[in-house]
Design a protein around this motif. Sequence first.
Motif, short mmCIF file in Angstrom:
data_model
loop_
_atom_site.label_atom_id
_atom_site.label_comp_id
_atom_site.label_asym_id
_atom_site.label_seq_id
_atom_site.Cartn_x
_atom_site.Cartn_y
_atom_site.Cartn_z
N UNK A 196 0.92 -0.87 -0.21
CA UNK A 196 -0.20 -0.38 -0.18
C UNK A 196 0.84 1.34 0.03
N UNK A 197 1.86 1.52 0.88
CA UNK A 197 3.29 2.52 0.84
C UNK A 197 4.31 1.39 0.84
N UNK A 198 5.15 1.26 0.18
CA UNK A 198 6.49 1.04 0.53
C UNK A 198 7.28 2.09 1.25
N UNK A 199 8.07 1.06 2.22
CA UNK A 199 8.56 1.11 3.38
C UNK A 199 9.05 2.98 3.35
N UNK A 200 9.75 2.53 1.88
CA UNK A 200 11.27 3.28 1.70
C UNK A 200 10.70 5.29 1.66
N UNK A 201 9.59 5.47 1.89
CA UNK A 201 8.75 6.40 1.65
C UNK A 201 8.06 6.83 3.23
N UNK A 202 8.60 5.95 4.12
CA UNK A 202 7.67 6.36 5.20
C UNK A 202 9.22 7.63 5.90
N UNK A 203 10.31 8.18 5.52
CA UNK A 203 11.23 8.43 5.70
C UNK A 203 11.08 9.74 5.89
N UNK A 204 9.62 10.45 5.30
CA UNK A 204 9.11 11.71 4.90
C UNK A 204 8.24 11.22 5.27
#
Length: 194
Positions: free
Chosen positions: A53-61
């Motif tokens: 749903x939302x890959x972890x690599x985009x959770x830095x923001x």
Amino acid sequence: MTRRGESNGSTNTKSIMLADRNANSLMPMRDVFYIVIRGKAWIYGDDVDTDVIIPGKYLRTKDARVWAQHAMEGLDPQFAVQVRKGDIIVAGRNFGSGSSREQAPRALKGAGVAVVVARSFARIFYRNAINVGLPLVEADVTCRAGETVEVDLKAGTVRVADKVYQGTRLPDFLMEILEDGGLVAHRRRQKGLA
């Protein structure tokens, strides 16, 4: 689509019709709660987890716009580009399994998804979705991608063409949270801060 506070003249129904999606003039869904939602179906199977749903690599923001731009990227790379406000995800069992990341329902909501219909939801995703104001309906629905789906949140029903599927109706206290736009907004309203 039906919105609190406007009547279409029929008994017990309040509604407002949105402009044609081709006119690029859809009413923004932010701060408006719809009881009946009509949109295009996006079809996914069982066990859609939060990592797709939302890959972890985009959770830095912490920028929710970034999450919306990459919603469903791990499963459907074109989703975020093609989804439109008011569209509906129809999925199988255990939607939202995996980690407890609240960013998953935020990404879907930010991308324009109006409601998620699934045979079942992972418990933590279900609660996170309600908390961020993303409506959910548990129902075993059969339809094709792109078909028009109508979801009546109050009744817990899903209509596809002439077929109506009875889903699980949300309890009133969860409907109130959704109507207020999520848990934080709901608590602010209860305390007279909104």
